[in-house]
Design an enzyme around this catalytic site. Structure first.
Site, PDB file in Angstrom:
ATOM      1  N   ASP A 163       3.466  -9.416  -9.555  1.00 39.80           N
ATOM      2  CA  ASP A 163       4.331  -8.239  -8.959  1.00 39.80           C
ATOM      3  C   ASP A 163       5.751  -7.812  -9.895  1.00 39.80           C
ATOM      4  O   ASP A 163       6.369  -8.854 -10.458  1.00 39.80           O
ATOM      5  CB  ASP A 163       4.952  -8.909  -7.768  1.00 39.80           C
ATOM      6  CG  ASP A 163       5.578  -7.957  -6.706  1.00 39.80           C
ATOM      7  OD1 ASP A 163       5.801  -6.787  -6.974  1.00 39.80           O
ATOM      8  OD2 ASP A 163       5.991  -8.238  -5.690  1.00 39.80           O
ATOM      9  N   HIS A 236      -3.233   1.268  -4.997  1.00 41.94           N
ATOM     10  CA  HIS A 236      -1.878   0.880  -4.921  1.00 41.94           C
ATOM     11  C   HIS A 236      -1.248   1.598  -6.227  1.00 41.94           C
ATOM     12  O   HIS A 236      -0.115   2.156  -5.998  1.00 41.94           O
ATOM     13  CB  HIS A 236      -1.478  -0.612  -4.777  1.00 41.94           C
ATOM     14  CG  HIS A 236       0.028  -0.905  -4.574  1.00 41.94           C
ATOM     15  ND1 HIS A 236       0.666  -0.548  -3.477  1.00 41.94           N
ATOM     16  CD2 HIS A 236       0.951  -1.369  -5.351  1.00 41.94           C
ATOM     17  CE1 HIS A 236       1.997  -0.794  -3.619  1.00 41.94           C
ATOM     18  NE2 HIS A 236       2.204  -1.466  -4.643  1.00 41.94           N
TER      19      HIS A 236
END
Length: 371
Positions: A163, A236
Site C-alpha cells: 500500500d 484500481h
C-alpha cells in the site's frame, strides 16, 4: 591610517517574514497510528480553541519520554467546524465531503469536525497522546470514529498488496500536499480525506491471485504495476491515476494503515487517509472509482468492499494552531445567560468571545459468516 569601512547599506525595509511552518504531514511511515474523528458538541467551541495552541506541547510531553519513537500528530478541521471556531477568511478548498452515488456503489459522507492523525513507531505513544486529547475534549467533542493502525509486514494492506507504492518523494511530496500561491492566506496548509471500507474477505480470498492482480492492477508478490496491455481499465490502479491539463501526473500522499478487531465475528481493514494541496485531486480519484471514467466501469475492488465513512478536513499550519485567529462573534439570537457563559476573561477583547450554542488501497476487511 586606513579609512574605516563604510556602514552596511540599508536593506530598504524589514526582513521578510519566515515561511509558514507546516504540520508534520510528511513524516515517514510508522509502525503504529491512531485515527480519531470527532464532532464538536454544542457549546464546545471554546474548549476546542483552547486545545489547539497546546497540541504541540502535549505531543512533546509524550514524545520526550521515548525520543526514538517518532511521535507525530496532525490536526484537521472540518468545514462546518471552521465557521464555529474562527472568524475571517476560509480556506478556498474547504467544503463538506461530497457523497458519491454510483450505479452499484456509494461513498457516503459522514460527520467530522476534527481529525487527529497520530503516528509513532509504537502504539503506546499513540495511545497516550490520544488519551490526553480526548480527555481535554471530554464534554466538548464526541469521538464518532476511531481506528488503531499497525504495520502489516512490508507495508501491505490486509488484501495482501503493498500500500502506498505511488507516494511521491522529496520535493514532489511537498508540492503534492502543500497549498501555495493559489490561496496565499493559507500557504503551507494541506487538505486530507479519510475513509473506511468494509471488505468481504471471504469473497476476495476466493479469487485466484491472477484475478486479484487484475482487480488491483499490480502484481501481488513483487508489487510491480501491470503493463497497460494487461491492466484492465476498471482496475484500481488504472482508475486512481489522475493527470492535469498538460498531461502531468497529479499526486497525493497516502498514509493508510491496517486495523482490526476479532470481536463480533471479526472486522479487519485499512484506514485510508490521503493528503493533498487541493481536495480536488483525491475527489477525482474517488469519482473515477465509484462512478467510473465510463459508465459501468467502476473500480473493481469496490465489488469486494463497502464504504462506510467519508470526511474532508483542512490541515492548518503549525503556526495557525499555535496562534489561532479570533473566534466568530456571538450570534445575535444567543441568550444573555449564554453570552455571559461564553464571554472571555476581562483581559481579552470582546471580539474573541465564542458562541456557546454553537487505498488508495482502500479498506476495511469484514469476514462473512461461514455458509
Amino acid at each position: 591610517m586606513p579609512e574605516p569601512a563604510p556602514p552596511p547599506a540599508a536593506t530598504g525595509g524589514p526582513a521578510p517574514a519566515p515561511p509558514p511552518q507546516p504540520q508534520d504531514v510528511l513524516t515517514p511511515l510508522t509502525g503504529a497510528a491512531v485515527f480519531l474523528v470527532l464532532t464538536i458538541d454544542p457549546g464546545g467551541e471554546r474548549t476546542v480553541r483552547d486545545l489547539l495552541p497546546d497540541l504541540a506541547g502535549l505531543r512533546r510531553s509524550v514524545g520526550f519520554r521515548a525520543p526514538d519513537g517518532g511521535l507525530a500528530c496532525v490536526a484537521g478541521i472540518g468545514s462546518d467546524a471552521w465557521d464555529r471556531l474562527f472568524a475571517g477568511p476560509r480556506p478556498a478548498g474547504l467544503h463538506p465531503f461530497r457523497e458519491l452515488v454510483g450505479p452499484r456503489h456509494r461513498a457516503p459522507a459522514t460527520p467530522g469536525d476534527l481529525l487527529f492523525h497520530i503516528r509513532a513507531a509504537r502504539m503506546d505513544l499513540c495511545f497516550e497522546l490520544a488519551g490526553l486529547l480526548t480527555g481535554r475534549l471530554a464534554g466538548a467533542a464526541t469521538v464518532v470514529d476511531s481506528a488503531e493502525g499497525f504495520r502489516y509486514f512490508d507495508n501491505r494492506d490486509l488484501l495482501g498488496f503493498v500500500d502506498g507504492t505511488e507516494n511521491p518523494e522529496g520535493r514532489a511530496a511537498a508540492a503534492a500536499v502543500t497549498v501555495g500561491a493559489e490561496d496565499p492566506a493559507f500557504a503551507g496548509c494541506s487538505y486530507v480525506i479519510v475513509q473506511k471500507y468494509l471488505h468481504d474477505l471471504d469473497a476476495w480470498n476466493a479469487l485466484t491471485v491472477e484475478q486479484q492482480e487484475l482487480a488491483v492492477g499490480r502484481t501481488k508478490l513483487t508489487d510491480v504495476e501491470l503493463p497497460d496491455a494487461v491492466k484492465p481499465p476498471d482496475s484500481h490502479v488504472a482508475l486512481t491515476g489522475v493527470t492535469g491539463p498538460d498531461g502531468e501526473e497529479l499526486q497525493i500522499m497516502r498514509f493508510n494503515m491496517p486495523f482490526g478487531s476479532f470481536a463480533g465475528g471479526g472486522e479487519f481493514g485499512t484506514y485510508f487517509i490521503g493528503y493533498a494541496a487541493t481536495p480536488a485531486v483525491t475527489e477525482e480519484m474517488l469519482r473515477n472509482m465509484f462512478l467510473g471514467r465510463r459508465p459501468g466501469r467502476h473500480d473493481r475492488l469496490l465489488d469486494f468492499s463497502t464504504a462506510v465513512t467519508g470526511s474532508l478536513f483542512h490541515v492548518p499550519t503549525a503556526d495557525f494552531l499555535d496562534d489561532p485567529p479570533p473566534a466568530p462573534p456571538v450570534p445575535p439570537e444567543t441568550g444573555a445567560a449564554e453570552v455571559a457563559e461564553a464571554a472571555p476573561a476581562p483581559t481579552e477583547s470582546p471580539a474573541t468571545a465564542t458562541a456557546s450554542d454553537g487505498s488508495l488501497a482502500i479498506g476495511s476487511l469484514k469476514r462473512t459468516p461461514a455458509r
